[in-house]
Design a protein around this motif. Structure first.
Motif, PDB file in Angstrom:
ATOM      1  N   LEU A 100      -9.165  12.956  -1.880  1.00  0.00           N
ATOM      2  CA  LEU A 100     -10.287  12.552  -2.817  1.00  0.00           C
ATOM      3  C   LEU A 100     -11.510  12.061  -2.226  1.00  0.00           C
ATOM      4  CD1 LEU A 100      -7.877  10.633  -5.390  1.00  0.00           C
ATOM      5  CD2 LEU A 100      -8.666  12.886  -5.576  1.00  0.00           C
ATOM      6  N   ASP A 101     -11.347  11.489  -1.076  1.00  0.00           N
ATOM      7  CA  ASP A 101     -12.658  11.336  -0.208  1.00  0.00           C
ATOM      8  C   ASP A 101     -12.244  10.952   1.190  1.00  0.00           C
ATOM      9  OD1 ASP A 101     -15.026   9.808   0.383  1.00  0.00           O
ATOM     10  OD2 ASP A 101     -14.584   7.911  -0.508  1.00  0.00           O
ATOM     11  N   LEU A 102     -13.248  10.922   2.066  1.00  0.00           N
ATOM     12  CA  LEU A 102     -12.815  10.925   3.508  1.00  0.00           C
ATOM     13  C   LEU A 102     -14.347  10.350   4.076  1.00  0.00           C
ATOM     14  CD1 LEU A 102     -11.067  13.346   5.733  1.00  0.00           C
ATOM     15  CD2 LEU A 102     -12.915  11.949   6.779  1.00  0.00           C
ATOM     16  N   SER A 103     -14.319   9.102   4.353  1.00  0.00           N
ATOM     17  CA  SER A 103     -15.435   8.412   4.987  1.00  0.00           C
ATOM     18  C   SER A 103     -15.438   8.242   6.637  1.00  0.00           C
ATOM     19  CB  SER A 103     -15.842   7.194   4.223  1.00  0.00           C
ATOM     20  OG  SER A 103     -16.691   6.625   5.035  1.00  0.00           O
ATOM     21  N   PRO A 104     -16.246   9.121   7.209  1.00  0.00           N
ATOM     22  CA  PRO A 104     -16.108   8.868   8.710  1.00  0.00           C
ATOM     23  C   PRO A 104     -16.819   7.632   8.895  1.00  0.00           C
ATOM     24  CG  PRO A 104     -17.130  10.947   8.199  1.00  0.00           C
ATOM     25  CD  PRO A 104     -16.756  10.567   7.009  1.00  0.00           C
ATOM     26  N   VAL A 105     -17.689   6.937   8.219  1.00  0.00           N
ATOM     27  CA  VAL A 105     -18.355   5.587   8.233  1.00  0.00           C
ATOM     28  C   VAL A 105     -17.409   4.554   8.213  1.00  0.00           C
ATOM     29  CG1 VAL A 105     -20.246   4.085   7.739  1.00  0.00           C
ATOM     30  CG2 VAL A 105     -20.672   6.465   7.892  1.00  0.00           C
ATOM     31  N   ASP A 106     -16.676   4.670   6.966  1.00  0.00           N
ATOM     32  CA  ASP A 106     -15.655   3.572   6.685  1.00  0.00           C
ATOM     33  C   ASP A 106     -14.330   3.776   7.396  1.00  0.00           C
ATOM     34  OD1 ASP A 106     -17.403   2.244   4.992  1.00  0.00           O
ATOM     35  OD2 ASP A 106     -16.890   3.369   3.230  1.00  0.00           O
ATOM     36  N   ARG A 107     -14.286   4.978   7.972  1.00  0.00           N
ATOM     37  CA  ARG A 107     -12.969   5.509   8.864  1.00  0.00           C
ATOM     38  C   ARG A 107     -12.027   5.304   7.667  1.00  0.00           C
ATOM     39  NH1 ARG A 107     -13.694   3.209  14.687  1.00  0.00           N
ATOM     40  NH2 ARG A 107     -15.610   4.518  15.421  1.00  0.00           N
ATOM     41  N   ILE A 108     -12.116   5.958   6.635  1.00  0.00           N
ATOM     42  CA  ILE A 108     -10.826   5.723   5.724  1.00  0.00           C
ATOM     43  C   ILE A 108     -10.789   7.098   4.970  1.00  0.00           C
ATOM     44  CG2 ILE A 108     -10.726   3.161   5.071  1.00  0.00           C
ATOM     45  CD1 ILE A 108     -12.183   5.251   2.519  1.00  0.00           C
ATOM     46  N   ALA A 109      -9.597   7.384   4.407  1.00  0.00           N
ATOM     47  CA  ALA A 109      -9.567   8.437   3.542  1.00  0.00           C
ATOM     48  C   ALA A 109      -8.732   7.892   2.065  1.00  0.00           C
ATOM     49  CB  ALA A 109      -8.799   9.718   4.038  1.00  0.00           C
ATOM     50  N   VAL A 110      -9.246   8.590   0.869  1.00  0.00           N
ATOM     51  CA  VAL A 110      -8.475   8.078  -0.127  1.00  0.00           C
ATOM     52  C   VAL A 110      -7.795   9.309  -0.561  1.00  0.00           C
ATOM     53  CG1 VAL A 110      -8.732   7.607  -2.432  1.00  0.00           C
ATOM     54  CG2 VAL A 110     -10.281   6.502  -0.722  1.00  0.00           C
ATOM     55  N   VAL A 111      -6.509   9.439  -0.588  1.00  0.00           N
ATOM     56  CA  VAL A 111      -5.826  10.600  -0.758  1.00  0.00           C
ATOM     57  C   VAL A 111      -4.594  10.369  -1.792  1.00  0.00           C
ATOM     58  CG1 VAL A 111      -5.923  11.287   1.399  1.00  0.00           C
ATOM     59  CG2 VAL A 111      -3.945  10.269   0.867  1.00  0.00           C
ATOM     60  N   GLU A 112      -4.343  11.530  -2.727  1.00  0.00           N
ATOM     61  CA  GLU A 112      -3.280  11.535  -3.524  1.00  0.00           C
ATOM     62  C   GLU A 112      -1.991  11.639  -2.736  1.00  0.00           C
ATOM     63  OE1 GLU A 112      -4.891  13.446  -7.707  1.00  0.00           O
ATOM     64  OE2 GLU A 112      -3.886  14.938  -6.287  1.00  0.00           O
ATOM     65  N   PRO A 113      -0.893  11.124  -3.008  1.00  0.00           N
ATOM     66  CA  PRO A 113       0.405  10.981  -2.226  1.00  0.00           C
ATOM     67  C   PRO A 113       1.031  12.183  -1.706  1.00  0.00           C
ATOM     68  CG  PRO A 113       0.844  10.614  -4.762  1.00  0.00           C
ATOM     69  CD  PRO A 113      -0.665  10.899  -4.649  1.00  0.00           C
ATOM     70  N   GLY A 114       0.823  13.282  -2.542  1.00  0.00           N
ATOM     71  CA  GLY A 114       1.365  14.708  -2.090  1.00  0.00           C
ATOM     72  C   GLY A 114       0.782  15.477  -0.898  1.00  0.00           C
ATOM     73  N   VAL A 115      -0.329  14.851  -0.380  1.00  0.00           N
ATOM     74  CA  VAL A 115      -0.866  15.307   0.405  1.00  0.00           C
ATOM     75  C   VAL A 115       0.087  15.388   1.954  1.00  0.00           C
ATOM     76  CG1 VAL A 115      -2.925  14.984   2.371  1.00  0.00           C
ATOM     77  CG2 VAL A 115      -3.388  14.891  -0.076  1.00  0.00           C
ATOM     78  N   LEU A 116      -0.215  16.486   2.510  1.00  0.00           N
ATOM     79  CA  LEU A 116       1.031  16.607   3.729  1.00  0.00           C
ATOM     80  C   LEU A 116       0.084  15.923   4.877  1.00  0.00           C
ATOM     81  CD1 LEU A 116       1.983  20.376   3.317  1.00  0.00           C
ATOM     82  CD2 LEU A 116       3.184  18.279   2.895  1.00  0.00           C
ATOM     83  N   ILE A 117       1.061  15.211   5.803  1.00  0.00           N
ATOM     84  CA  ILE A 117       0.446  14.363   6.766  1.00  0.00           C
ATOM     85  C   ILE A 117      -0.674  15.393   7.843  1.00  0.00           C
ATOM     86  CG2 ILE A 117       0.876  13.046   8.846  1.00  0.00           C
ATOM     87  CD1 ILE A 117       3.527  12.266   7.231  1.00  0.00           C
TER      88      ILE A 117
END
Ligand SMILES: Cc1cc2nc3c(=O)[nH]c(=O)nc-3n(C[C@H](O)[C@H](O)[C@H](O)COP(=O)(O)OP(=O)(O)OC[C@H]3O[C@@H](n4cnc5c(N)ncnc54)[C@H](O)[C@@H]3O)c2cc1C
Length: 478
Positions: free
Chosen positions: A104-121
């Motif tokens: 859903l979101d990937l922020s290189p500045v915050d160094r986080i990603a917001v993902v749904e649970p079914g995303v493969l690692i």
């Protein structure tokens, strides 16, 4: 089941079907079977329905239904778990989060990603890689395991020594409770000191407290510097274990040391590469870049360590790594720039399963005690006259010991006894029952050996609070 009960169950399932779009509910046993089992080999029941959730709301609807009717419910991501936490109950419900697979979101500045649970690692890790970042937890199963399932098992992986296990990468969660309430824990800040740490209550909860429907995870900069892989062979697994302590004690930038004992290498050779020499040497092709020459042959009773250093002064660190290996009695040591030496590690699980070694344990001890645990395993294996094949995420002190079964009555119990004794040996060395695979259905009888009665009682009380009707993974996990 009586005709009356069958009718009642059918009416209940119709209620669920009418509450969700038809493409999201499976009831035909021919189709639900694909969602009924995992990699544990534990026999699965035939579920009365499988919900292929696409939204958090789908999960809410499914859980409210199950909670209302008291239907035993299994949660499922990629189904790659090896402890039976995703094995369906007969007549139960399976809620799969595999279709919720968007980043859903990937922020290189915050160094986080917001993902749904079914995303493969592996998918998330590749997406992070485009920004010079990585999602650090990398179980060998990363191409088939989901973020949700790996958070629910607190999965480890090859680079967890240097970059942390899953719990260290989880910053916040959205969780649906059995009664349909939706919790939001943690968040996208690096720091948080507000309230109890509910995020980490759900890490490792193995589908027993709630459904993870969204995760905010931390990303880490890709390590910089030169990458050097090395392989060292030892006359015994204990010597390899001692080398791990030596490597760690020198403070090297170790990405990983993985340990493979002689039996494991033998299974890889036999089951994945056809016939060949029987002295534990790697067959042609098992090491694509030819990393393992004759001098790397692992003799009976011996073991191999495969390690990697990533550092700007990798060459100097390699000299130290060699010294640590030699001090511990290495009979062979060699380095390579490629990662071919790691390929054999990736194939171990498949080879052991092909060899009929399905039952295994994944106890962990402090790395300083790994050599003692390996010695104890040798004693237990010799006592029972059985092959025990051990691999280890050695830097984490986390072993995977698989026990060969025999075609004899009561053999399954005998195998379980061997596994239990290995776990007890780990507990006596300040260890834990499971380092990364979770308890699931397979190890629930061992939990009380690790916790004091008071600690266990608090765990049960938390479960009772969140799942008072006991619909999530009943009889498993704790
Ligand atoms: C070849 C192979 C190699 C492996 N290597 C490793 C390794 O290196 N390290 C390691 O740690 N593990 C390893 N595993 C085990 C397994 O891959 C991990 O446990 C993985 O984290 C499971 O992810 P999954 O999505 O497949 O979960 P599943 O198997 O679907 O489920 C695992 C558990 O999580 C729960 N769960 C799933 N989704 C959710 C959700 N959305 N909300 C709440 N609970 C949920 C399930 O109920 C179950 O209890 C390996 C397995 C295989 C087959």
């Amino acid at each position: 089941m009586t005709a009356h009960h069958g009718h009642a169950a059918g009416a209940r399932v119709d209620e669920l079907r009418s509450a969700l779009p038809p493409s999201r509910v499976l009831v035909d046993p021919a189709r639900t079977a694909a969602y009924a089992s995992d990699w544990s080999g534990i026999a699965a029941g035939s579920p009365s329905a499988v919900v292929l959730a696409e939204t958090t709301h789908d999960v809410v609807v499914a859980l409210r239904w199950a909670n209302h009717h008291g239907v035993p419910t299994t949660l499922r991501g990629g189904g790659s778990g090896v402890s039976g936490g995703a094995v369906a109950y007969d007549g139960g419900l399976v809620v799969s989060t595999a279709r919720m697979n968007r980043i859903l979101d990937l922020s290189p500045v915050d160094r986080i990603a917001v993902v749904e649970p079914g995303v493969l690692i592996a998918h998330l890790d590749r997406a992070a890689g485009a920004h010079g970042l990585m999602y650090a937890p990398d179980p060998v199963s990363k191409d088939i395991a989901t973020i949700g399932g790996s958070i629910a098992t607190n999965a480890g992986g090859l680079r967890c020594l240097a970059h942390g296990v899953t719990s260290e990468a989880v910053s916040g969660l959205e969780v649906v409770l059995p009664d349909g309430r939706v919790l939001h824990t943690g968040g996208r800040t690096r720091k948080s000191a507000t309230g109890y740490d509910l995020t980490h209550l759900f890490v490792g909860s193995e589908g027993s407290l709630g459904v993870i429907t969204q995760a905010t995870v931390r990303l880490t900069p890709l390590p910089r510097g030169e990458r050097v892989t090395f392989a060292a062979t030892f006359p015994s697994a204990q010597a390899a274990g001692a080398a791990v302590a030596g490597l760690l004690g020198r403070g090297l930038d170790l990405e990983l040391p993985e340990l493979l004992d002689h039996s494991t290498l033998e299974f890889v050779r036999r089951h994945l590469a056809g016939a060949g020499p029987t002295d534990g040497a790697m067959p042609d092709g098992a090491m694509p870049d030819g990393a393992m020459p004759d001098g790397g042959t692992v003799r009976d009773g011996g073991a191999m360590l495969v390690g990697m250093v990533i550092a700007v002064d990798a060459a100097a660190q390699l000299v130290e790594a060699r010294a640590a290996a030699t001090d511990a009695g290495a009979v062979h040591f060699e380095a390579s720039q490629g990662t071919g030496m790691l390929d054999v590690r990736a194939r171990v699980k498949e080879a052991l399963m092909a060899g009929g070694l399905e039952a295994s344990c994944d106890a962990a001890v402090p790395p300083s005690r790994l050599a003692e645990l390996l010695a104890a395993i040798d004693v237990i294996a010799a006592r029972d006259g059985r092959v025990v094949a051990t691999v280890a995420h050695a830097g984490d002190g986390n072993i995977h010991a698989a026990v060969q079964s025999r075609d004899e009555p009561d053999d399954a119990e005998a195998v379980q006894r061997v596994l239990r004794d290995i776990v007890r040996a780990a507990l006596a060395l300040d260890g834990v029952v499971t380092g990364e695979h979770g308890i699931g259905a397979a190890k629930v009888h061992l939990v009380a050996e690790q916790f004091t009665p008071d600690t266990l009682a608090v765990q049960h009380a938390i479960r009772e609070l969140l799942d008072p009707r006991g619909i999530l993974n009943p009889g498993r996990v704790i």
